[in-house]
Design an enzyme around this catalytic site. Structure first.
Site, PDB file in Angstrom:
ATOM      1  N   LYS A  27     126.971  91.759  50.721  1.00 45.48           N
ATOM      2  CA  LYS A  27     126.475  90.992  51.873  1.00 45.48           C
ATOM      3  C   LYS A  27     125.725  89.737  51.416  1.00 45.48           C
ATOM      4  O   LYS A  27     125.976  88.645  51.928  1.00 45.48           O
ATOM      5  CB  LYS A  27     125.579  91.894  52.726  1.00 45.48           C
ATOM      6  N   ARG A  32     125.922  83.638  50.924  1.00 44.81           N
ATOM      7  CA  ARG A  32     125.735  82.456  50.069  1.00 44.81           C
ATOM      8  C   ARG A  32     127.065  81.742  49.833  1.00 44.81           C
ATOM      9  O   ARG A  32     127.123  80.515  49.769  1.00 44.81           O
ATOM     10  CB  ARG A  32     125.092  82.883  48.750  1.00 44.81           C
ATOM     11  N   GLN A 175     114.987  85.999  49.930  1.00 42.75           N
ATOM     12  CA  GLN A 175     115.303  85.178  51.104  1.00 42.75           C
ATOM     13  C   GLN A 175     114.435  83.927  51.130  1.00 42.75           C
ATOM     14  O   GLN A 175     114.932  82.833  51.429  1.00 42.75           O
ATOM     15  CB  GLN A 175     115.123  85.989  52.382  1.00 42.75           C
ATOM     16  N   ASP A 326     116.633  97.429  49.282  1.00 43.37           N
ATOM     17  CA  ASP A 326     117.375  97.895  50.461  1.00 43.37           C
ATOM     18  C   ASP A 326     117.800  99.364  50.347  1.00 43.37           C
ATOM     19  O   ASP A 326     118.369  99.913  51.280  1.00 43.37           O
ATOM     20  CB  ASP A 326     118.625  97.029  50.673  1.00 43.37           C
ATOM     21  N   LYS A 353     111.504  95.199  57.457  1.00 44.12           N
ATOM     22  CA  LYS A 353     112.970  95.071  57.342  1.00 44.12           C
ATOM     23  C   LYS A 353     113.572  95.223  58.745  1.00 44.12           C
ATOM     24  O   LYS A 353     112.893  95.009  59.726  1.00 44.12           O
ATOM     25  CB  LYS A 353     113.506  96.110  56.356  1.00 44.12           C
TER      26      LYS A 353
HETATM   27  C1  S3P Z   1     118.380  89.573  50.746  1.00 44.57           C
HETATM   28  C2  S3P Z   1     117.133  89.760  50.243  1.00 44.57           C
HETATM   29  C3  S3P Z   1     116.300  90.944  50.538  1.00 44.57           C
HETATM   30  C4  S3P Z   1     117.095  92.068  51.168  1.00 44.57           C
HETATM   31  C5  S3P Z   1     118.051  91.575  52.195  1.00 44.57           C
HETATM   32  C6  S3P Z   1     119.018  90.563  51.632  1.00 44.57           C
HETATM   33  C7  S3P Z   1     119.123  88.344  50.388  1.00 44.57           C
HETATM   34  O1  S3P Z   1     115.274  90.568  51.430  1.00 44.57           O
HETATM   35  O2  S3P Z   1     116.222  93.017  51.748  1.00 44.57           O
HETATM   36  O3  S3P Z   1     118.797  92.662  52.730  1.00 44.57           O
HETATM   37  O4  S3P Z   1     120.347  88.303  50.599  1.00 44.57           O
HETATM   38  O5  S3P Z   1     118.483  87.420  49.878  1.00 44.57           O
HETATM   39  P1  S3P Z   1     113.884  89.927  50.886  1.00 44.57           P
HETATM   40  O6  S3P Z   1     114.255  88.855  49.983  1.00 44.57           O
HETATM   41  O7  S3P Z   1     113.188  89.431  52.106  1.00 44.57           O
HETATM   42  O8  S3P Z   1     113.188  91.066  50.239  1.00 44.57           O
END
Ligand code: S3P
Length: 450
Positions: A27, A32, A175, A326, A353
């Site tokens: 995912k 990206r 993120q 996750d 989350k």
């Molecule tokens: C993700 C980063 C994670 C993860 C999310 C996907 C990403 O979140 O929990 O499911 O694709 O960058 P955080 O970076 O907020 O921890």
């Protein structure tokens, strides 16, 4: 979501699980790949893209901002990009559905473009904190009007040219890091991000792959310093998306827990910033072999051979948490069946989350007979030592795909059925989940609508 009414789900394992399966594309990498392809000048091809609702929300948003995105008959996604700086004003609000990743990363993209965009989402996403990206993106010059508590719906007005910043991440969040890197693409000068605790590095790998000038330096204390030079020119690429280790976690734990099982999961991404669960399960005694290790799309992958195992409880090393952030819901299910105590702390992030994963897992596990203590920053679980859980309860998924899948797996090792009140959220990340589990020998509860 396709169906208007909740879709309850029950899974059972009448026999050991067996077979060879492939999980859908990663995912994080899929989001990206769409975003960077949409920013390259020319045509990119993406193979193995996850066709889940979260990623489709990203595709729709990139289309709304000018990219051409199509899927060919062979399932390859073809993207014609607008070039960095070339995003167009979307005509309507961008609907992010359930996807925090789409929201936060796209907020970064918009922040340095001549675009004003409104972001909306479902009830789960509208509860999640956006201040963590609003704060640094405001420093770059973007303007925000958000709902109370820095939540969705919110509006972003980008600034051109934006101002490059140096920023030390206050939360370990890929993120936030990625939002700033994406904003930095159309920002003159060097955007510098210091990451005290390493998080998933797909953005860094893929930005380099698309030709961005990006460097990463690791300091003595382990912090990573990432520098991106804007205004970048991205070249179109052929991206191959590996299978998602976060999706593979569900059949993998199911195979560990259902006695006599042996399952192979092909082509699983094992980037070290993502593979923490597998390291931990092996330390708990899980029989997981990495077969045919190779590279796909600039990421390490392998086939996982998983055999049913007696697991022992463990104290989860805090350093491992970001690489399995996750996977805690399904780890908690594994811990509930292990021998002895599992302690997982330092996990405040799990409360923000798709649901409050600490509270929701504690409540659901207790309802099906596990011994769980909820603490502020995690869970303490006393495992059953392999004895099936009582089951016999309905668990609320709270619009959280990973909660729904975790309790579906728990149902495989419970005496009475575990009913998930609504399985629709599973389609955000793993639309094939139920069919894949059935192909391994799981059966859907007979009294629940198919
Ligand atoms: C993700 C980063 C994670 C993860 C999310 C996907 C990403 O979140 O929990 O499911 O694709 O960058 P955080 O970076 O907020 O921890």
């Amino acid at each position: 979501m396709d169906h208007a009414a909740p879709q309850p789900l029950r899974l059972a394992a009448p026999a050991p699980l067996s077979g060879q399966v492939a999980v859908p594309g990663d995912k994080s990498i899929s989001h990206r790949a769409l975003m960077l392809s949409a920013l390259a000048v020319g045509q990119s091809r993406i193979e193995g893209l996850l066709e889940g609702e979260d990623v489709l929300a990203t595709a729709a948003a990139m289309r709304a901002m000018g990219a051409t995105i199509e899927r060919d008959a062979a399932g390859v996604w073809i993207v014609s990009g607008v070039g960095v700086g070339g995003l167009l004003q979307p005509a309507t609000a961008l609907d992010m559905g359930n996807s925090g990743t789409s929201t936060r990363l796209l907020m970064g993209l918009v922040a340095s473009h001549a675009v004003t965009a409104t972001f909306i989402g479902d009830a789960s996403l509208s509860k999640r904190p956006m201040g963590r990206v609003i704060e640094p993106l405001s420093r770059m010059g973007a303007a925000f009007t958000a709902s109370p508590g820095d939540r969705l719906p919110l509006m972003v007005r980008g600034l051109v040219p934006a101002v490059p910043i140096q920023y030390r991440l206050p939360v370990a969040s890929a993120q936030v890091k990625s939002a700033l890197l994406l904003a930095g693409l159309n920002t003159p000068g060097i955007t510098e991000i210091v990451e005290p605790v390493p998080t998933r590095d797909h953005s860094e790998r893929m930005l380099r792959g698309f030709g961005a000038d990006l460097t990463v330096e690791t300091e003595d204390a382990g912090a990573r310093v990432i520098r991106l030079t804007g205004e970048a020119e991205l070249r179109p690429q052929q991206v191959v998306v590996p299978g998602d280790p976060s999706s593979a976690a569900f059949p993998a734990v199911a195979a560990l827990l259902v006695p006599g099982s042996e399952v192979v999961i092909e082509n699983v991404g094992l980037n070290p910033t993502r593979a923490g669960l597998y390291t931990l399960l092996r330390a708990m005694g899980g029989d997981i072999a990495f077969e045919n290790p190779r590279e796909a799309g600039g990421e390490p992958v392998a086939d996982l051979r998983v055999r049913a195992s007696t697991l022992s409880g463990i104290e989860v090393p805090p350093a491992l948490a970001p690489s399995m952030i996750d996977e805690f819901p399904i780890l908690f299910v594994a811990a509930a069946l292990a021998q002895g105590r599992t302690v997982a702390r330092g996990l405040e992030e799990l409360r923000v989350k798709e649901s409050d994963r600490i509270a929701v897992m504690a409540e659901g596990l207790r309802a099906i007979g596990a011994r769980v203590e909820e603490v502020e920053d995690g869970l303490v679980i006393d495992g059953s030592g392999g004895t099936p859980l009582a089951g016999g309860a309905t668990v609320a998924a709270h619009l959280d795909h990973r909660i729904a899948m975790s309790f579906a797996v728990a149902g495989l090792v419970s005496r009475a059925p575990v009913t998930i009140d609504d399985a629709r959220p599973i389609a955000t990340s793993f639309p094939q989940f139920i069919g894949l589990m059935e192909s391994l020998g799981a059966e859907r509860g007979l009294d629940v609508a198919a």
